[in-house]
Every structure is written in C-alpha cells, then in structure tokens.
Design a protein around this motif. Structure first.
Motif, PDB file in Angstrom:
ATOM      1  N   PRO A 255       0.809  -0.991   0.007  1.00  0.00           N
ATOM      2  CA  PRO A 255      -0.052  -0.171  -0.056  1.00  0.00           C
ATOM      3  C   PRO A 255       0.775   1.172  -0.131  1.00  0.00           C
ATOM      4  N   ALA A 256       0.306   2.563  -0.457  1.00  0.00           N
ATOM      5  CA  ALA A 256       1.296   3.705  -0.329  1.00  0.00           C
ATOM      6  C   ALA A 256       1.263   4.192   0.903  1.00  0.00           C
ATOM      7  N   PRO A 257       2.394   4.883   1.455  1.00  0.00           N
ATOM      8  CA  PRO A 257       2.678   5.186   2.790  1.00  0.00           C
ATOM      9  C   PRO A 257       1.469   5.911   3.524  1.00  0.00           C
ATOM     10  N   ASP A 258       0.694   6.444   2.691  1.00  0.00           N
ATOM     11  CA  ASP A 258      -0.460   7.283   3.218  1.00  0.00           C
ATOM     12  C   ASP A 258      -1.742   6.647   3.545  1.00  0.00           C
ATOM     13  N   GLY A 259      -1.649   5.099   3.055  1.00  0.00           N
ATOM     14  CA  GLY A 259      -2.601   4.326   2.999  1.00  0.00           C
ATOM     15  C   GLY A 259      -3.959   4.509   2.157  1.00  0.00           C
ATOM     16  N   ARG A 260      -3.801   5.494   1.286  1.00  0.00           N
ATOM     17  CA  ARG A 260      -4.948   5.899   0.186  1.00  0.00           C
ATOM     18  C   ARG A 260      -4.672   5.040  -1.004  1.00  0.00           C
ATOM     19  N   PRO A 261      -5.834   4.726  -1.702  1.00  0.00           N
ATOM     20  CA  PRO A 261      -5.688   4.202  -2.983  1.00  0.00           C
ATOM     21  C   PRO A 261      -4.747   4.814  -4.139  1.00  0.00           C
ATOM     22  N   ARG A 262      -4.436   4.100  -4.934  1.00  0.00           N
ATOM     23  CA  ARG A 262      -3.676   4.664  -6.387  1.00  0.00           C
ATOM     24  C   ARG A 262      -4.537   4.473  -7.461  1.00  0.00           C
ATOM     25  N   TYR A 263      -4.207   5.508  -8.416  1.00  0.00           N
ATOM     26  CA  TYR A 263      -4.953   5.503  -9.520  1.00  0.00           C
ATOM     27  C   TYR A 263      -3.882   5.662 -10.898  1.00  0.00           C
ATOM     28  N   VAL A 264      -4.306   4.997 -11.839  1.00  0.00           N
ATOM     29  CA  VAL A 264      -3.333   5.229 -13.110  1.00  0.00           C
ATOM     30  C   VAL A 264      -3.403   6.613 -13.458  1.00  0.00           C
ATOM     31  N   LEU A 265      -2.344   7.213 -13.606  1.00  0.00           N
ATOM     32  CA  LEU A 265      -2.257   8.694 -14.008  1.00  0.00           C
ATOM     33  C   LEU A 265      -1.704   8.793 -15.414  1.00  0.00           C
ATOM     34  N   ASP A 266      -0.946   7.817 -15.769  1.00  0.00           N
ATOM     35  CA  ASP A 266      -0.227   8.069 -17.119  1.00  0.00           C
ATOM     36  C   ASP A 266       0.217   6.602 -17.837  1.00  0.00           C
ATOM     37  N   ILE A 267      -0.008   6.538 -18.849  1.00  0.00           N
ATOM     38  CA  ILE A 267       0.240   5.277 -19.583  1.00  0.00           C
ATOM     39  C   ILE A 267       1.325   5.548 -20.669  1.00  0.00           C
ATOM     40  N   GLU A 268       2.558   4.738 -20.838  1.00  0.00           N
ATOM     41  CA  GLU A 268       3.759   5.138 -21.940  1.00  0.00           C
ATOM     42  C   GLU A 268       3.909   3.799 -22.493  1.00  0.00           C
ATOM     43  N   PRO A 269       3.352   3.702 -23.592  1.00  0.00           N
ATOM     44  CA  PRO A 269       3.229   2.200 -24.345  1.00  0.00           C
ATOM     45  C   PRO A 269       4.615   1.726 -24.853  1.00  0.00           C
ATOM     46  N   VAL A 270       5.471   2.959 -25.330  1.00  0.00           N
ATOM     47  CA  VAL A 270       6.813   2.339 -25.907  1.00  0.00           C
ATOM     48  C   VAL A 270       7.580   1.668 -24.764  1.00  0.00           C
ATOM     49  N   SER A 271       7.984   2.436 -23.623  1.00  0.00           N
ATOM     50  CA  SER A 271       8.463   1.828 -22.606  1.00  0.00           C
ATOM     51  C   SER A 271       7.713   0.750 -21.618  1.00  0.00           C
ATOM     52  N   GLY A 272       6.530   0.986 -21.874  1.00  0.00           N
ATOM     53  CA  GLY A 272       5.526  -0.127 -21.035  1.00  0.00           C
ATOM     54  C   GLY A 272       5.294   0.439 -19.601  1.00  0.00           C
ATOM     55  N   THR A 273       5.847   1.819 -19.261  1.00  0.00           N
ATOM     56  CA  THR A 273       5.728   2.329 -17.904  1.00  0.00           C
ATOM     57  C   THR A 273       4.197   2.853 -17.519  1.00  0.00           C
ATOM     58  N   VAL A 274       3.549   2.281 -16.540  1.00  0.00           N
ATOM     59  CA  VAL A 274       2.493   2.776 -15.897  1.00  0.00           C
ATOM     60  C   VAL A 274       2.733   3.515 -14.935  1.00  0.00           C
ATOM     61  N   THR A 275       2.139   4.989 -14.549  1.00  0.00           N
ATOM     62  CA  THR A 275       2.238   5.647 -13.482  1.00  0.00           C
ATOM     63  C   THR A 275       1.302   5.772 -12.762  1.00  0.00           C
ATOM     64  N   VAL A 276       1.374   5.655 -11.531  1.00  0.00           N
ATOM     65  CA  VAL A 276       0.120   5.502 -10.664  1.00  0.00           C
ATOM     66  C   VAL A 276       0.452   6.884  -9.453  1.00  0.00           C
ATOM     67  N   GLY A 277      -0.808   7.305  -9.040  1.00  0.00           N
ATOM     68  CA  GLY A 277      -0.463   8.076  -7.770  1.00  0.00           C
ATOM     69  C   GLY A 277      -1.998   8.559  -7.272  1.00  0.00           C
ATOM     70  N   PRO A 278      -2.098   9.468  -6.092  1.00  0.00           N
ATOM     71  CA  PRO A 278      -3.378   9.687  -5.630  1.00  0.00           C
ATOM     72  C   PRO A 278      -4.463  10.398  -6.609  1.00  0.00           C
ATOM     73  N   ARG A 279      -5.728  10.210  -6.230  1.00  0.00           N
ATOM     74  CA  ARG A 279      -6.635  10.498  -6.720  1.00  0.00           C
ATOM     75  C   ARG A 279      -6.720  11.912  -7.318  1.00  0.00           C
ATOM     76  N   GLU A 280      -6.045  12.870  -6.477  1.00  0.00           N
ATOM     77  CA  GLU A 280      -6.168  14.307  -6.501  1.00  0.00           C
ATOM     78  C   GLU A 280      -5.406  14.638  -7.958  1.00  0.00           C
ATOM     79  N   ARG A 281      -4.419  13.702  -8.342  1.00  0.00           N
ATOM     80  CA  ARG A 281      -3.565  14.021  -9.458  1.00  0.00           C
ATOM     81  C   ARG A 281      -4.083  13.696 -10.595  1.00  0.00           C
ATOM     82  N   LEU A 282      -5.332  13.197 -10.627  1.00  0.00           N
ATOM     83  CA  LEU A 282      -6.261  12.751 -11.946  1.00  0.00           C
ATOM     84  C   LEU A 282      -6.984  14.017 -12.410  1.00  0.00           C
TER      85      LEU A 282
END
Length: 373
Positions: A255-282
């Motif tokens: 889990p995240a240090p603050d205990g809150r759920p994470r959400y997908v923020l960004d998808i980079e298909p070439v490198s295959g990186t999926v970035t996640v973060g807190p809801r407010e960053r959406l």
C-alpha cells in the motif's frame, strides 16, 4: 418518407421503428450483422450484436408490420471499429467504440447504403433530438431524458447526416418507452439495456486485448511506478490492460505510505511504464483534441467559444463541464472551468452551447491541475 429503421434487437430501436411507421413513413427494418463469426462476439440477451438480438429485431418488425432485412457490415465494422479499438489501446489511449460505430457504421455505411437504395432517412433508438433553427440549419440537441441522453456519442455527425436522421425517442423518458413497447405488444419491452462493448464476449477488455493484439502489442510487460517518487511498485503484462483513472486490478506489491488507493495517471506504451498516484492527481483543467467533427457549419480557426451556455462532456454519461473552447485547424483546445478527473487521450470531447451539440474532437493530450503549493 422512405425510412430505414436500424433495429438492434433492443426496446429503444423497436419503439423508434414503430413510431416512424405510425408517423406515416414507409419503414423498412434492418439489423446489422457486425460479426464475421457470430460466436466470436458476446451471447445472451444483452441488447446489441448477438444472434438473439437479430431474432428479437425480426420479431419486433413482424409485430410492427414492416419488412425486415439483415445487412452484413461485418468487414466494415471490423476495420473501422474493432481494429480502431485495438490500435488505440495499443497506443496507450482509451477509445470509445460506440462513438466510432455511430460515425463509421450507423451514420456513414448504413446511411450511405440507404440513400443509394432510394431511402430518405435512417431512424434509430438513440436518445437525442434534431431541430431546425430559424435560419434553416439542422441542429443536434440533448434528449429530454437527461439520464438517457446519447447526444455525446452522436457528436460525430455532420449536418448532412443529421438531415437524414430521425431520433423518434428524443422527447420521451425511458420508462415511458418501455411502457409503450409493452402496450404495442413488443416482447422486448423488459429486455435489459446493453452497457458492455458488443464485441468483447465476456466484458473482460484486458483479456480480450491480450488475446487479440498478440505481437501487435507495443510491449509484453513493464513497470508500475509511483508518480511522486519514481519508485517501482510492481510489474504488469501489457499497457493495454490499463486506462487513465483505473483503480482496480493494479496488483501493487504494497500500500501507499498514506494508506490511500492509487490510480493510473499515465501510460507510456513504448517503454511499458504505467504511472500511478493519488486521486487528486487525476484532475485536469485543459484538454486538446484533433479529428474535429462539426454538427453544423464548421467554425473557423481562431474562433473562441465562451459564455454561460458553453460546456463540454468528456464521457458518454459524464457530467457537463463549463469551458472555454478555442478552435484551431482541425483542432480544439478546451480550458475546463470545472476540472475533470481521469480523462484519457483517445476519448472524445463533445462541445455544447446550451443543449445544442456544436461538435466533437478526439482528445490527444490533457493538462493536469497544478498541485497547490
């Protein structure tokens, strides 16, 4: 008028066909065969694109007393809708296949074929209204029933297509449509509405894409990283399994240090990186789009739409967001006065002036709301 009634096998299209016939039009019912192999698409009475639906549509046409035919558009559907769906997900974006189907199939392929055969219009069970302005322009407006309004997925239609389109249900709430179907003796009166993508048999988009994309997938796996720290939180089997705003199915190791759920923020298909973060960053306060479609006279580059009535909708059943819209060359930049969450490239932004649909574009980029401090 001679009218083709597109009958999906659901209650809405059946009542729309019945109303068109009752209004005195010469109506012919058609059902679209959209699958090369009927077993490859979903089964069951789900309201679209199954063998059961074709039978339901035929029975409804018999009750109404109109001729009925099946039009095979499976090759066109596969190319313009299914392939587009796969390509868009492979590019790390989130498509709307129903909107693309309306643009390419129901109001391009079907309408073109209908006009070539001597018909004057196509009637569907969509919840929207077509009006003629004082200047004689044809306009697309929201339906009376806000909960069922489908003007968003019709925002790809141009004025010429609207001139040959009938939406008989636009002035009626859905419960009344079901009651009318029962009164007319239509067996689909209580048939459930369809909500899933018609060509994904079990509703598992990620599993379907994993099977169908194969070597076309830009990567076969990658890392899930934290937006704030860059820390690797887990791994995945392909970016096509994710969409912006997704919360479930991330399979993070801890889990995240603050205990809150994470959400997908960004998808980079070439490198295959999926970035996640807190809801407010959406939250995003600006979207850009291309492939502009105008529901009326095209607006010139440099035009700015602003004011109390100007808004945009970013999902099929999403909220309206007050906005300022700047028109470019086949492009739009939309400043959201009411920020929106989880908006992904590939989705559509549909522009409204009051209840009137001005036009639409495919989102190419978003700008996140800057964090306070």
């Amino acid at each position: 008028m001679k009218v083709v009634a597109a009958m999906s096998g659901g209650v809405d299209s059946a009542v729309a066909a019945a109303r068109a016939a009752e209004a005195g039009h010469e109506v012919t019912g058609i059902h679209l065969a959209l699958s090369r192999n009927p077993k490859s698409y979903r089964s069951g009475a789900r309201g679209c694109c199954t063998i059961e639906d074709a039978n339901d549509a035929r029975r409804a046409a018999d009750v109404i007393g109109i001729p009925f035919y099946v039009w095979d558009l499976s090759d066109r559907f596969h190319t313009d809708v299914v392939e587009d769906f796969m390509d868009t997900y492979a590019a790390g974006q989130t498509p709307n296949p129903c909107l693309r189907c309306n643009e390419k199939i129901k109001f391009a392929a079907v309408l073109d074929k209908a006009l070539a055969l001597g018909f004057d219009a196509v009637a569907t069970g969509h919840y929207a209204t077509v009006r003629t302005s004082s200047s004689g322009a044809i306009e697309l407006h929201r339906a009376i029933d806000a909960a069922k309004d489908q003007s968003y997925v019709l925002g790809v239609l141009d004025e010429q297509q609207l001139r040959h389109s009938l939406f008989p249900l636009g002035d009626t709430p859905k419960p009344q449509v079901r009651a009318e179907a029962a009164a007319r003796g239509l067996l689909v009166a209580d048939k459930p509405d369809s909500h899933d993508i018609c060509f994904v048999a079990d509703g598992d988009n990620a599993g379907w894409l994993r099977e169908k994309l194969g070597d076309r997938a830009p990567n076969q796996g990658g890392e899930i990283r934290d937006d704030a720290t860059g820390e690797v939180l887990g791994e995945h089997e392909g970016t096509f399994a994710f969409t912006i705003g997704q919360r479930k199915g991330l399979r993070l190791g801890r889990p995240a240090p603050d205990g809150r759920p994470r959400y997908v923020l960004d998808i980079e298909p070439v490198s295959g990186t999926v970035t996640v973060g807190p809801r407010e960053r959406l939250a995003v306060d600006q979207v850009s789009g291309d492939r502009v479609r105008w529901c009326g006279a095209p607006l010139a580059a440099g035009t700015v739409l602003a004011g109390d009535g100007v808004s945009v909708q970013l999902r099929a059943h999403g909220a309206e967001h007050r906005a300022v819209v700047r028109v470019g060359d086949d492009a739009l930049v939309v400043d959201l006065l009411d920020p929106a969450d989880g908006i992904a490239p590939g989705q559509a932004v549909v522009v409204y002036d009051g209840t009137r649909v001005v036009g639409s574009a495919t989102i190419t980029a978003t700008h996140r709301v800057e964090a306070a401090g």
